[in-house]
Design an enzyme around this catalytic site. Structure first.
Site: not given
Ligand code: PEP
Ligand code: MG
Length: 579
Positions: A189, A431, A455, A502
């Site tokens: 946090h 992913e 991922d 992303c």
């Molecule tokens: C990812 O896996 O790249 C992703 C954007 O999702 P998270 O990081 O929330 O698992």
């Molecule tokens: Mg992910």
């Protein structure tokens, strides 16, 4: 003296330390003769702790906004938890134990349950929440004050063992130049609050509270995690010089607001932002992102005792859509499980949570959760430009099943004449390697693809993204990962679909020219990285980026790829990597 900790919030700071040492708390154990009086004492300590927390909540609302303040509502709920309160009362009544010892025993047991899952960062932080709340009650019982940060007169660097969320909320952020702690990590946090308030912070320094004294000079860099206690005058001047450069760079980047993300030879890309709540909107607007490429909705589900209602979700999604309209906002459905379990969803213990019951797998087995979220999303779609994507898709069947839920909910809302957007593009997150390999199939069935590299890397090279022992093998330059990304982009184009990245790679300065050359359409990243990436896009011709991508595609070793990308980043206007 030099120390290195975990970078939690960027920025360079030179200032005087204010070391916060909370008065030690000793738990006395005794038996009581007047049980009724002891129960009264306990109840009034709970009431006083509640009052204290309510005022912290009010201050947090003012300093941090409603979203970050929600943690204190969760803390107030902990104080009402029958497990904690009634069990303590039973211990006082049955064993005639004094209130302090009874509550300490019961709350320790609660913390131990979370600590037993200590390999999981989310659980570690829930343990910290219970500890924070319990500490407040115990201090009330002992008559020992809670650390008070509301009386900061000068601008200081706060040095403390850990900063409880309630303490962070109480402080006046204008008086805090920086934060250094013994404990804590990137997702604690303290880190989240520091980033929201744009206060530089380095956490997990282990012994900083022993090594630094109030009044000592300290210089630190929140990006590299370097901290110097009592730096020489020359070192202080060096840090100040670096900060001057950083400030100048910030100003230079802000001048790019309103400019296009376009290469000198006319290739346009989209640069959008990753957000976790409506609270992040000011950053998206300030740094001129073209929209949101990933809204991680799971944060709305965390730090609470039950799932948010449809109305609450609707309000959050509407706030983001309306706040950015007509810019596109890509909202990801609940991605829970793995490193983000929610106690109230009863996912249970798993030996391999990352290969387990998470994200779309959980949602498809709990359609009430998925449909509530989809209803909220569809209703909010009337207020902006919504795109929806599903996380952790491994097979076409999963995407089609999710899409069917979406269509069913849409039909229900249509029948009820609820206003909604005409068209809502549906996307698949890539992913898992199986999804990347099948990306042509997905491109045929969905409207856009978004690569979650965080991922995708872990599943491609079989390295748990949170396991520190194998972090050196978590390799964003691995040729297999890069080939999969190229496959996805190429397959998507065959069907006229756009691809976004992303995951963290989307904001990595080292990867930007490579992904640009691979033909990526959209980069999604932390709002603070948007302008640096814009400057980079404007410094590469598409032809040069394509040549770089071809050179990388010829390599078999990740070390060679990394070296090539490092060389490429040596040209002007590139900035540092962020992976
Ligand atoms: C990812 O896996 O790249 C992703 C954007 O999702 P998270 O990081 O929330 O698992
Ligand atoms: Mg992910």
């Amino acid at each position: 003296m030099n120390l290195t900790g975990k970078s939690a919030s960027h920025g360079i700071v030179v200032g005087r330390a204010r070391v916060i040492k909370t008065e030690a708390l000793h738990v006395e154990v005794s038996t009581v003769s007047n049980v009724a009086a002891e129960l009264m004492r306990f109840r009034s300590a709970i009431a006083a702790a509640k009052k204290g927390l309510q005022s912290v909540h009010a201050r947090a609302l003012e300093n941090l906004g409603p979203d970050k303040a929600a943690i204190f509502e969760a803390h107030l709920l902990i104080l009402e938890d029958p497990e904690l309160v009634e069990t303590t009362e039973a211990v006082i009544s049955d064993r005639k134990l004094n209130a302090m010892a009874a509550f300490s025993e019961v709350s320790h047991a609660a913390v131990a349950i979370f600590d037993a899952m200590a390999d999981n960062e989310y659980m570690r932080e829930r343990a910290a929440d219970v500890r924070d709340v319990s500490d407040r009650v115990l201090r009330e019982l002992a008559g020992v004050s809670v650390a008070d940060l509301s009386d900061l007169h000068d601008e200081v660097i706060l040095v403390c063992r850990d900063l409880a969320p309630s303490e962070t909320a109480a402080m006046d952020p204008r008086k805090v130049l920086g934060i250094l702690t013994d404990l804590g990590g990137k997702t604690s946090h303290t880190a989240i609050v520091a980033r929201t308030l744009e206060i530089p912070a380095v956490l997990g320094l282990r012994r900083i509270t022993e090594l630094a004294k109030t009044g000592d000079w300290i210089a630190f860099d929140g990006e590299t995690g370097e901290v110097e206690i009592s730096p020489s005058e020359t070192t202080r001047a060096e840090y100040l010089e670096r900060r001057k450069k950083q400030d100048a760079e910030k100003r230079e980047l802000l001048a790019l607001v309103g400019q296009a993300n376009e290469t000198p030879d006319g290739r346009r890309t989209e640069i959008v932002a990753n957000i976790g709540s409506p609270q992040d909107l000011p950053g998206v607007l300030k740094y001129d992102a073209a929209g949101v490429g990933l809204y991680r909705t799971e944060f709305l589900f965390m730090d609470r005792s039950e799932a948010p209602s449809e109305e609450e979700q609707f309000a959050a999604y509407k706030a983001v859509l309306e706040g950015l309209s007509p810019k596109p906002v890509t909202i990801r459905t609940l991605d829970i499980g793995g490193d983000k379990p929610l106690p109230y969803l009863e996912i249970g213990h798993e030996d391999n949570p990352f290969l387990g019951y998470r994200a779309i797998r959980y949602c498809l087995e709990h359609p009430e959760i998925l449909r509530t979220q989809l209803r909220a999303l569809l209703r909010a779609s009337a207020f902006g430009n919504l795109r929806v994507m599903f996380p952790m898709i491994a097979s076409l069947e999963e995407f089609l099943a999710a899409k069917e839920h979406f269509e069913t909910v849409r039909e229900e809302l249509r029948a009820a004449k609820v206003p909604m957007a005409e068209k809502i593009p549906l996307g698949v997150m890539i992913e898992i390697p199986s999804a990347a390999i099948l990306s042509d199939v997905f491109a045929e069935h969905c409207e856009f693809l978004s690569i979650g590299t965080n991922d995708l890397i872990q599943y491609t090279v079989a390295v748990d993204r949170l396991n520190e022992r194998v972090q050196h093998l978590y390799d964003p330059f691995h040729p297999a990962v890069l080939r999969l990304i190229q496959t996805v982009i190429t397959n998507a184009k065959k069907f006229g679909r756009k691809t976004s990245v992303c995951g963290e790679m989307g904001g990595s300065a080292l990867h930007l020219p490579l992904l640009l050359g691979m033909g990526l359409d959209e980069f999604s990243m932390a709002p603070t990285s948007v302008l640096r990436s814009r400057r980079q896009v404007r410094s590469w011709t598409f032809a040069e980026a394509q040549e770089l991508a071809r050179e990388v595609a010829r390599q078999s070793r990740s070390s060679d790829i990394e070296a090539i990308l490092n060389r490429a980043s040596a040209r002007p206007n590139q900035g540092r990597s962020s992976i």
